[in-house]
Design a protein around this motif. Structure first.
Motif, PDB file in Angstrom:
ATOM      1  N   ASN A 111      -6.282   0.479  -6.376  1.00  0.00           N
ATOM      2  CA  ASN A 111      -7.593   0.427  -5.241  1.00  0.00           C
ATOM      3  C   ASN A 111      -7.409  -0.789  -4.297  1.00  0.00           C
ATOM      4  O   ASN A 111      -6.444  -1.708  -4.368  1.00  0.00           O
ATOM      5  CB  ASN A 111      -8.959   0.694  -6.026  1.00  0.00           C
ATOM      6  N   GLU A 112      -8.220  -0.678  -3.163  1.00  0.00           N
ATOM      7  CA  GLU A 112      -8.106  -1.530  -2.162  1.00  0.00           C
ATOM      8  C   GLU A 112      -8.456  -3.190  -2.712  1.00  0.00           C
ATOM      9  O   GLU A 112      -7.915  -3.916  -2.263  1.00  0.00           O
ATOM     10  CB  GLU A 112      -9.146  -1.520  -1.110  1.00  0.00           C
ATOM     11  N   ASP A 113      -9.374  -3.259  -3.794  1.00  0.00           N
ATOM     12  CA  ASP A 113      -9.677  -4.648  -4.335  1.00  0.00           C
ATOM     13  C   ASP A 113      -8.455  -5.276  -5.069  1.00  0.00           C
ATOM     14  O   ASP A 113      -8.129  -6.258  -4.920  1.00  0.00           O
ATOM     15  CB  ASP A 113     -10.712  -4.442  -5.384  1.00  0.00           C
ATOM     16  N   ASP A 114      -7.657  -3.919  -5.551  1.00  0.00           N
ATOM     17  CA  ASP A 114      -6.710  -4.662  -6.439  1.00  0.00           C
ATOM     18  C   ASP A 114      -5.523  -5.017  -5.317  1.00  0.00           C
ATOM     19  O   ASP A 114      -4.832  -6.208  -5.452  1.00  0.00           O
ATOM     20  CB  ASP A 114      -5.696  -3.415  -6.914  1.00  0.00           C
ATOM     21  N   LEU A 115      -5.433  -4.424  -4.075  1.00  0.00           N
ATOM     22  CA  LEU A 115      -4.537  -4.953  -3.047  1.00  0.00           C
ATOM     23  C   LEU A 115      -5.108  -6.267  -2.359  1.00  0.00           C
ATOM     24  O   LEU A 115      -4.105  -7.053  -1.984  1.00  0.00           O
ATOM     25  CB  LEU A 115      -4.460  -3.901  -1.942  1.00  0.00           C
ATOM     26  N   ALA A 116      -6.118  -6.245  -2.298  1.00  0.00           N
ATOM     27  CA  ALA A 116      -6.773  -7.747  -1.553  1.00  0.00           C
ATOM     28  C   ALA A 116      -6.308  -8.687  -2.599  1.00  0.00           C
ATOM     29  O   ALA A 116      -6.225  -9.605  -1.869  1.00  0.00           O
ATOM     30  CB  ALA A 116      -8.323  -7.417  -1.465  1.00  0.00           C
ATOM     31  N   ARG A 138       0.741  -1.222  -0.031  1.00  0.00           N
ATOM     32  CA  ARG A 138       0.121  -0.060   0.104  1.00  0.00           C
ATOM     33  C   ARG A 138       1.143   1.309  -0.002  1.00  0.00           C
ATOM     34  O   ARG A 138       0.368   2.089  -0.703  1.00  0.00           O
ATOM     35  CB  ARG A 138      -0.959  -0.111   1.155  1.00  0.00           C
ATOM     36  N   LYS A 139       1.902   1.289   0.667  1.00  0.00           N
ATOM     37  CA  LYS A 139       2.905   2.258   0.652  1.00  0.00           C
ATOM     38  C   LYS A 139       3.526   2.641  -0.529  1.00  0.00           C
ATOM     39  O   LYS A 139       3.634   3.655  -1.027  1.00  0.00           O
ATOM     40  CB  LYS A 139       3.995   2.281   1.988  1.00  0.00           C
TER      41      LYS A 139
END
Length: 163
Positions: A79-84, A70-71
């Protein structure tokens, strides 16, 4: 296993099934306390352990792995979905390695391929830490590799000509 309803210490397994992904076991249980006898489900999963540089160990958590990514993605179109999804891919890859204990450095290295596909700038930021870039030349070398890969992909994607 304690009953979640009455906290009785004796429960009986009625049924065990491997989950669809093969990474966990679902168990149906019944409380053996005569005054309770309620049924409940438990899920068992293999615990991945991260071996830190200090020699200490801690359970692997997808969220901690994603926090570092995330950093690196700050200010990028991620986005958060990509990170998940990236976190799930990394965890799946670590589990497929078959070892219950993973060096912290290996977690970082497992993040690099999916991050590279997700966002090249974030990848360069993250790689500079985990690969220990020491100079601008290290960045230049990595960028050259990315460019060469793009060139190969574009050459392979061009339609064949007939003549």
């Amino acid at each position: 296993m304690h009953c979640p309803y009455c906290k009785h210490h004796d429960t009986k397994v009625l049924d065990s099934r491997v989950s669809d992904d093969g990474c966990s076991i679902r168990r149906r249980r019944v409380c053996q306390a005569p005054t309770c006898e309620k049924r409940f489900t438990t899920v068992e999963a293999m615990q991945l352990t991260v071996l830190k540089r200090s020699g200490a160990t801690e359970p692997f958590t997808r969220e901690k792995a994603v926090a570092g990514v995330r950093k690196a993605c700050k200010g990028r179109p991620v986005n958060e979905d990509d990170l998940a999804r990236l976190g799930q891919e990394v965890e799946d890859q670590l589990r497929l390695a078959g070892s219950p204990e993973i060096a912290a450095h290996e977690v970082g290295l497992a993040i690099l391929p999916p991050l590279r596909r997700l966002d090249e700038v974030a990848y360069l930021r993250f790689a500079s830490v985990y690969r220990g870039f020491e100079s601008a030349a290290d960045f230049e070398n990595e960028i050259s590799l990315l460019r060469a890969e793009h060139q190969l992909q574009s050459e392979g994607a061009q339609p064949a000509t007939t003549g």
